[in-house]
Scaffold this motif. Sequence first.
Motif: not given
Length: 414
Positions: A227, A386, A389, A392
């Motif tokens: 990411e 994202d 995400h 997380q």
Amino acid sequence: MAQITLKNICKEYGDGFKAVNDISLDIADGEFMILVGPSGCGKSTTLRMVVGLEDITSGDLEIDGRRVNDLAPKDRNLAMVFQNYALYPHLSVRDNIAFPLRLGHNRIPEEEVDQRVREAAEMLELTEHLDRRPANLSGGQRQRVAMGRAIVRDADAFLFDEPLSNLDAKLRGQMRTEIARLQRRLGITTVYVTHDQTEAMTLGDRVAVMRKGVLQQCASPRELYEEPVNLFVAGFIGSPPMNFLPARVRDDRLELPMVSAPIPEGIRDELKGTEVVVVGLRPEAIKDAEVRTPPAGAVVFSSTVDVTEWLGNEQYAYVPFASDPAVQSTLEELDRDLDGEGLRTQFIVNLDPSSHVLEGEEASLFFLPEDMMVFDPESGRNLTRDDQHAAQIAERSEAARRKALERSKAKTGS
């Protein structure tokens, strides 16, 4: 151990050049933080400001909540390992390691000095070399002596300035493992500067990516890879690097140089009115359709392979493509910032080792639309990032770091 906090740190030289521009970082107690970026990005200057070898132009540096901007290096209780080892050639390994303990202001009993040296030497597998001189040691052994000198100081944090750059590739790999094992064993806060993204990805709990004195992103290696926030981070992290392809926006499709692909669902509205974007595809996201059957929804295309490289356990194919003048200047500037040797309009495919694609032949390839990253060519922003995400990944990485630190403390009894 120590928590190190950088608050809006700047370094401006007399000619007005800003080597470091508004860097803010929170380095947790026991964390292994990597500062990475191409040459001239300000990473070593940042490290030298932390240790006190460079004055801070503006901003605050705190160690365990205490502002230390005006403290001399000796009063910050930080141990630095330099690129050139900085060993005393006329002293034995034993005396090199013991040197910081024998400085006048320490007044440590010789019995304790000897004990600390022996413990550090055993930890670094230097016991049999204690009576040798640095000139008679290998590069890896000299680096371990420099690390031993840092260990015996009982410092609050270790600072490494490109410590492996003078070693050959094999030794670098071995020393990476040793440094990682040592840091976990001691559980000590560590700040490590490198230009090598492989070192950054394999060593760091978190990695701070810098570009022209500005912090681009600070995250776990996995978050940086999966990411990235922008074109620069995406291009710097990953080996081989990410492929960047120009794409024209046509209704709900992206017209790449070699194929048309659907626009990812989450950014269709954002791309309305946009003419051109940059699509990022990792080499390993592109597969050989002759070796693996494309799944439903895959984007399948054929391209003529220019060059192949077979390395036994992996294989790479290089495929030329037509550039787009609308984004060419953006990609050329990015390549310069990444210390590239000149942008080549080709994309790289990480083929299966069993693939029989040959140079000059047309290969049938495919990728999944969800593996594409889409970037704004003006700002460089990753439009497909994202955030949920990413959060997380950050949570899992921090949990893993804390568990490793707890195991370290349990082993050492601290």
